[in-house]
Write a protein that holds these residues in place. Sequence first.
Motif, PDB file in Angstrom:
ATOM      1  N   PHE A 158     126.111 -19.213 -11.787  1.00  0.00           N
ATOM      2  CA  PHE A 158     124.892 -19.647 -11.195  1.00  0.00           C
ATOM      3  C   PHE A 158     125.288 -20.287  -9.734  1.00  0.00           C
ATOM      4  O   PHE A 158     124.678 -20.180  -8.698  1.00  0.00           O
ATOM      5  N   TRP A 161     126.250 -17.574  -7.228  1.00  0.00           N
ATOM      6  CA  TRP A 161     125.494 -16.617  -6.532  1.00  0.00           C
ATOM      7  C   TRP A 161     124.082 -17.410  -5.754  1.00  0.00           C
ATOM      8  O   TRP A 161     123.101 -16.911  -5.605  1.00  0.00           O
ATOM      9  N   THR A 162     124.223 -18.743  -5.798  1.00  0.00           N
ATOM     10  CA  THR A 162     123.257 -19.686  -5.058  1.00  0.00           C
ATOM     11  C   THR A 162     123.989 -20.064  -3.681  1.00  0.00           C
ATOM     12  O   THR A 162     123.654 -19.714  -2.715  1.00  0.00           O
ATOM     13  N   TYR A 163     125.064 -21.121  -4.156  1.00  0.00           N
ATOM     14  CA  TYR A 163     125.804 -21.785  -2.708  1.00  0.00           C
ATOM     15  C   TYR A 163     126.706 -20.681  -2.162  1.00  0.00           C
ATOM     16  O   TYR A 163     126.556 -20.462  -0.896  1.00  0.00           O
ATOM     17  N   TYR A 165     126.879 -17.548  -2.132  1.00  0.00           N
ATOM     18  CA  TYR A 165     125.846 -16.241  -1.645  1.00  0.00           C
ATOM     19  C   TYR A 165     125.152 -16.695  -0.294  1.00  0.00           C
ATOM     20  O   TYR A 165     125.267 -15.911   0.804  1.00  0.00           O
ATOM     21  N   GLN A 166     124.571 -17.990  -0.184  1.00  0.00           N
ATOM     22  CA  GLN A 166     123.937 -18.389   1.087  1.00  0.00           C
ATOM     23  C   GLN A 166     125.135 -18.616   2.163  1.00  0.00           C
ATOM     24  O   GLN A 166     124.769 -18.253   3.234  1.00  0.00           O
ATOM     25  N   GLN A 236     113.810 -19.420   1.040  1.00  0.00           N
ATOM     26  CA  GLN A 236     115.191 -18.962   0.908  1.00  0.00           C
ATOM     27  C   GLN A 236     115.594 -19.476  -0.505  1.00  0.00           C
ATOM     28  O   GLN A 236     116.614 -18.621  -1.151  1.00  0.00           O
ATOM     29  N   ILE A 237     115.144 -20.492  -1.108  1.00  0.00           N
ATOM     30  CA  ILE A 237     115.693 -20.736  -2.694  1.00  0.00           C
ATOM     31  C   ILE A 237     115.189 -19.787  -3.605  1.00  0.00           C
ATOM     32  O   ILE A 237     115.887 -19.423  -4.221  1.00  0.00           O
ATOM     33  N   GLU A 240     117.015 -16.702  -3.107  1.00  0.00           N
ATOM     34  CA  GLU A 240     118.299 -16.794  -3.818  1.00  0.00           C
ATOM     35  C   GLU A 240     118.432 -16.631  -5.277  1.00  0.00           C
ATOM     36  O   GLU A 240     119.148 -16.013  -5.771  1.00  0.00           O
ATOM     37  N   MET A 241     117.297 -17.265  -5.801  1.00  0.00           N
ATOM     38  CA  MET A 241     117.091 -17.154  -7.308  1.00  0.00           C
ATOM     39  C   MET A 241     116.638 -15.823  -7.973  1.00  0.00           C
ATOM     40  O   MET A 241     116.716 -15.467  -9.148  1.00  0.00           O
ATOM     41  N   THR A 246     121.926 -13.972 -10.318  1.00  0.00           N
ATOM     42  CA  THR A 246     121.166 -15.335 -10.645  1.00  0.00           C
ATOM     43  C   THR A 246     120.133 -15.040 -11.754  1.00  0.00           C
ATOM     44  O   THR A 246     120.321 -15.965 -12.788  1.00  0.00           O
TER      45      THR A 246
END
Length: 403
Positions: A158, A161-163, A165-166, A236-237, A240-241, A246
Amino acid sequence: MGFLTLLEVASMPIMQVLIISILGALMATEYLNLLPADTRKTLNKIVFVVFTPSLVFTSLDEGVTLQDIISWWYMPVNIGLTFLIGGVLGWIAVRLLKPEPHLEGLVIAMCSTGNLGNLVIIIVPAICTEEGNPFGDHKVCSSKGLSYSSFSMALGGFFIWTYTYQLIRSSSIRLNALKAYEEDAKSPNKDLEANEKSKLLNGQVQESAIMSPRSDGTQNKKQESLCNKFTGFIYQIVEEMMAPPTIGTILGFLFGTIPWLKYLVIGDEAPLRVIQDTVRVLGTATIPCITLILGGNLAQGLRDANIRPMIIVAILCVRYVILPVIGIGVVKAASSFGWLPSDPLFQFVLLLQFCLPPAMNIGTMTQLFDVGQAECSIIFLWTYLVAAFALTIWSTLYMSILS
């Protein structure tokens, strides 16, 4: 547990990564030509869309219950701290060493994102099976170790693939903007009537328009700008989700913790266990494919990579010197406040999360966004070469502290 035995345990998964990477590098050579650049990109997309979501979906062991996850509430906090502290240290390294702008995100990602998945799952149960380990009966230890490691992998997926990934995506945007700027600078001026005077007058008109806006429209423009920024942030959130890994992580948590969903899919008696078995088979292809791609990129990186040795040294210092030392203080403080279970194996897993090599999924991201693949492979080569000895030294120290 002897140092040489621990060295063998810690080095086995590292050696597997290096051997598969060498195979990937050979497959990417012109002689074999089995993994050319286009093939690596296509395979990487399959890893991103199919294999990685399958791996993280099956990461929660069927023995992990909702009650266990509640009692292990500090583990996501600990992983978040590894990302936060590593990210700050990576940012400091970037400010001091000033790498190429498109590599800044990669350096920070390498410093902040540890391999919380397959390495922990291999190392912790292997230590439990050895005679003389400080964590008690090897069967109970192996069962608990696998549960802790599975939870670590699910949480790590998790965060990655959020932090992370960005971070890599931002580097890609910066690189594309730089390429576009260079192309514009090289393109000839096709306006035959343009001259220095017309450009100057045009610049004066634009400057006049900027310097003297209508006062009644300024406030509206500011409000629109804030609204657009907020909308972009939410978009953007959501984007990513919606990344496949994710989604796989979220579904894994749902099916792993909600009893009736778990009954349907997970376990030998589950009526839809074929789904879990199929997804598990797909997930097993993740690590080999990622490692082969990294090896293929390494063959290219040895020729084309442009990264200074001091940057690699800085990443090694952050991952294997500074972060582990900070980790001891963090976990000891959490234990003194009574936030951790009494099981020393749980604390060992928390400590181990601070000294792991960078996550393999960073390579998937660099390939996906076409930024820093060669440099990423060179960094992986050095960090994983050092990892066997670093993990052994820190694991030995951690077990002595917990004993």
